[in-house]
Design an enzyme around this catalytic site. Structure first.
Site, short mmCIF file in Angstrom:
data_model
loop_
_atom_site.label_atom_id
_atom_site.label_comp_id
_atom_site.label_asym_id
_atom_site.label_seq_id
_atom_site.Cartn_x
_atom_site.Cartn_y
_atom_site.Cartn_z
N LYS A 86 4.49 0.73 9.43
CA LYS A 86 4.61 1.99 8.71
C LYS A 86 4.05 3.15 9.52
O LYS A 86 4.55 4.26 9.47
CB LYS A 86 3.88 1.90 7.38
CG LYS A 86 4.71 1.26 6.29
CD LYS A 86 3.98 1.32 4.96
CE LYS A 86 3.45 -0.04 4.59
NZ LYS A 86 2.41 -0.04 3.60
N ARG A 108 4.52 -13.21 9.43
CA ARG A 108 5.26 -11.96 9.25
C ARG A 108 6.66 -12.10 9.81
O ARG A 108 6.89 -12.89 10.72
CB ARG A 108 4.61 -10.83 10.05
CG ARG A 108 3.34 -10.31 9.52
CD ARG A 108 2.80 -9.28 10.50
NE ARG A 108 3.15 -7.93 10.12
CZ ARG A 108 2.48 -7.23 9.22
NH1 ARG A 108 1.42 -7.73 8.64
NH2 ARG A 108 2.85 -6.01 8.91
N GLU A 162 0.88 -1.16 0.00
CA GLU A 162 0.00 0.00 0.00
C GLU A 162 0.92 1.22 0.00
O GLU A 162 1.79 1.31 0.86
CB GLU A 162 -0.86 -0.03 1.28
CG GLU A 162 -1.93 1.01 1.27
CD GLU A 162 -2.77 0.97 2.55
OE1 GLU A 162 -2.71 -0.02 3.30
OE2 GLU A 162 -3.48 1.96 2.78
P1 ATP Z 1 2.58 -2.09 7.90
O1 ATP Z 1 1.82 -2.56 9.07
O2 ATP Z 1 4.03 -1.94 8.15
O3 ATP Z 1 1.98 -0.89 7.25
P2 ATP Z 1 1.31 -3.60 5.89
O4 ATP Z 1 1.07 -5.06 5.95
O5 ATP Z 1 0.15 -2.72 6.10
O6 ATP Z 1 2.51 -3.28 6.86
P3 ATP Z 1 1.50 -3.42 3.07
O7 ATP Z 1 2.02 -2.30 2.26
O8 ATP Z 1 0.06 -3.70 3.05
O9 ATP Z 1 1.99 -3.17 4.55
O10 ATP Z 1 2.34 -4.74 2.79
C1 ATP Z 1 2.63 -5.26 1.53
C2 ATP Z 1 2.84 -6.74 1.67
O11 ATP Z 1 3.93 -6.97 2.55
C3 ATP Z 1 1.64 -7.41 2.29
O12 ATP Z 1 1.39 -8.61 1.61
C4 ATP Z 1 2.03 -7.64 3.70
O13 ATP Z 1 1.39 -8.75 4.23
C5 ATP Z 1 3.54 -7.84 3.58
N1 ATP Z 1 4.23 -7.51 4.82
C6 ATP Z 1 4.12 -6.37 5.55
N2 ATP Z 1 4.85 -6.45 6.66
C7 ATP Z 1 5.44 -7.67 6.66
C8 ATP Z 1 6.31 -8.36 7.56
N3 ATP Z 1 6.73 -7.80 8.69
N4 ATP Z 1 6.72 -9.60 7.21
C9 ATP Z 1 6.31 -10.17 6.07
N5 ATP Z 1 5.48 -9.58 5.19
C10 ATP Z 1 5.05 -8.35 5.48
MG MG Z 2 -1.52 -2.62 4.89
#
Ligand code: ATP
Ligand code: MG
Length: 539
Positions: free
Chosen positions: A264, A254, A29
């Protein structure tokens, strides 16, 4: 051979003939910079596609207009390429807004979605709990015709934010809360970073994602475990919209690391409050921060590989990550010398100057040697000389012998002190026949010391870092209480002139000091710590 459970599923699907080639997507995102957790997701999405000679798209999940920015899109692209991954197509959820909308009309016409006038709070209150079913919305039985009219009015801007929404009509008594008539469209009068003001209704992630996956030809939608409970909804969308072949969602754990904030939202807060120098601050777990820190992309991928792909939640020790980085740099980083707390060393019986042959990296046969100027006046680390040494002191003390790296063995003869008794200079004798590589002196030196030539050395700023997040047992559990704002420390140092000439961005092993990245700031040599020299992690 399958390396993990995801590959096992893929092998099953291939064997059953459900699919013939693999398509994945990495779905960030664009609401912040990528962090090391995303590296794991990339490792899995891009890596799996690579292994099966399939394809992986870069899919921007931009269904949430108020938080998304083009700056983030650019940063995300840059970071993926830096890690060495290449996407097949760059796709945005917003590319599909028209189709996603059409699909919603299809669901409405088939009686599978309805316009609901309950507020977000009311929907939450009537959703039930894990043990109690939810309550059906009073608007649930509107006719498809009425729903269609209302939905089109929603689209045409007739209603305010939150006044109405579109919900899938599934089952308010489902044991899975996500299936209790989930909201699939909301009204939001916000300007979107790509579609501008074209839309004032936006699809919800759980509804849009399976559609976007299908439209891209995604065969396996690999995501993190928090989506496991959403899979029935993912599948409901696929079945009810008649997708064939239906993409398969598979969840993995994760990546969490101790002493790092990996969300983020928090990272953004640190940047906005000025607690760090920016998204690319070397203490940040963002890929931009890790790159700025001097951590090689290969080391990050190596770490993801070694951490493995599992379904079990766990927290990885930051020390393990550092050990992987250290292993990599140990093999690849050229060696150099810098003295952090300089003490003058005068070689009283040496005249003139000569080049010592300095081994660039003893672990790399091809690295060879380079010349380092030896001379009468040198600097060594203050801590490498003691007037009052403890037992078993292997560094320099009066009457003891040490080797100056790549040069000669010296014996300390005399220490010059100031009025307060501080040592300001050490005078020593060198032994001409003890030259490195051709030592016939027969003298046994206790230690090997790094040094710089006082005449040719250059001033450097040395930066060292502690973890941004103190250990978990530090006061509260809240990230903001654990943040160590005093985690950057600056020293001045004397460095070999070679370091000033080296390319910016090069990672060095500063002998006996640590791994440092070279940079130039306002004409000044800056050496910033990548990772410490010593491994205090037990693999
Ligand atoms: P954040 O909570 O840091 O904003 P998010 O999951 O909302 O993380 P996205 O931009 O939606 O961030 O993530 C893109 C992809 O990366 C998604 O498929 C998400 O599941 C994966 N992802 C995010 N954080 C991790 C992590 N710590 N380990 C593995 N995969 C991750
Ligand atoms: Mg997200």
């Amino acid at each position: 051979m399958a390396d993990n459970f995801i590959e096992q599923f893929i092998d099953e699907d291939l064997a059953a003939g459900k699919i013939s080639s693999i398509q994945t997507r990495f779905p960030p995102e664009p609401n912040g910079y990528l962090h090391i957790g995303h590296a794991k997701s990339m490792f899995i999405n891009f890596g799996t596609a690579e292994k099966y000679h399939g394809k992986c798209n870069l899919f921007f999940d931009d269904t949430n207009p108020s938080k998304e920015k083009t700056e983030y899109v650019d940063a995300i692209r840059r970071d993926i390429l830096w890690l060495g991954y290449h996407w097949e197509k760059e796709v945005y959820a917003s590319d599909f807004f028209d189709v996603i909308y059409e699909y919603a009309e299809k669901l409405i016409k088939e009686g599978k979605a309805f316009v609901c006038d309950l507020s977000a709070d009311e929907i939450r209150e009537t959703r039930g709990t894990l043990t109690e079913p939810g309550k059906e919305s009073p608007y649930r039985n509107r006719t498809p015709e009425e729903n269609l009219t209302l939905f089109r009015e929603m689209r045409d801007g007739k209603y305010q934010d939150g006044e109405k929404c579109l919900r899938a009509k599934i089952d308010m008594a489902s044991p899975n809360v996500n299936l209790r008539d989930p909201v699939i469209y909301r009204i939001l009068h916000a300007t979107h970073h790509r579609t501008g003001d074209k839309w004032c209704i936006y699809p919800m992630y759980d509804y849009a994602h399976p559609i976007c996956d299908f439209l891209q030809g995604v065969t396996h939608s690999l995501c993190t475990l928090e989506f496991e409970d959403h899979r029935p909804l993912y599948d409901w969308v696929g079945v009810n919209l008649g997708f064939s072949p239906k993409p398969r969602q598979i969840e993995f754990a994760r990546l969490n690391l101790t002493n790092l904030v990996m969300s983020k939202r928090y990272l953004k807060k640190l940047v906005e409050e000025g607690s760090v120098h920016g998204w690319d601050d070397p203490r940040m777990p963002t890929l931009a921060g890790l790159r700025n820190r001097g951590i090689p992309a290969e080391a990050i991928k190596d770490f993801c590989q070694r951490a493995g792909v599992t379904k079990a939640q766990s927290e990885c020790e930051i020390g393990y990550f550092e050990a992987v980085v250290r292993d990599y740099l140990n093999l690849h980083a050229p060696r150099a010398m810098a003295v952090v707390d300089p003490l003058k060393l005068t070689v009283t019986n040496y005249e003139g100057e000569e080049d010592a042959d300095f081994e660039i990296n003893q672990l790399d046969e091809n690295a060879g040697t380079r010349k380092v100027k030896f001379g009468k006046e040198l600097y060594i680390e203050r801590g490498d000389f003691s007037l009052d040494p403890p037992p078993k002191y292997h560094r320099l003390k009066i009457g003891s012998y040490c080797r100056l790296k790549s040069a000669y063995i010296v014996r300390a003869d005399e220490a010059v002190t100031d009025e307060e008794g501080n040592v300001v200079e050490v005078r020593c004798t060198y032994f001409p026949e003890s030259r490195s590589g051709n030592d016939t002196s027969g003298i046994k030196a206790k230690g090997v010391l790094h040094w710089v030539n006082a005449e040719t050395c250059v001033d450097a700023e040395l930066r060292q870092y502690e973890h941004l997040l103190r250990d978990a047992d530090y006061s509260g559990q809240d990230f903001s209480e654990r943040i160590d704002l005093d985690s950057e420390h600056i020293f001045s140092a004397k460095a070999e002139p070679y370091l000033k000439e080296a390319a910016d961005g090069t990672a060095f092993q500063l002998m006996r000091t640590g791994y440092y990245k070279k940079a130039t700031e306002n004409g000044k040599l800056v050496l910033s710590e990548i990772v410490s020299l010593k491994d205090n992690f037990n693999k």
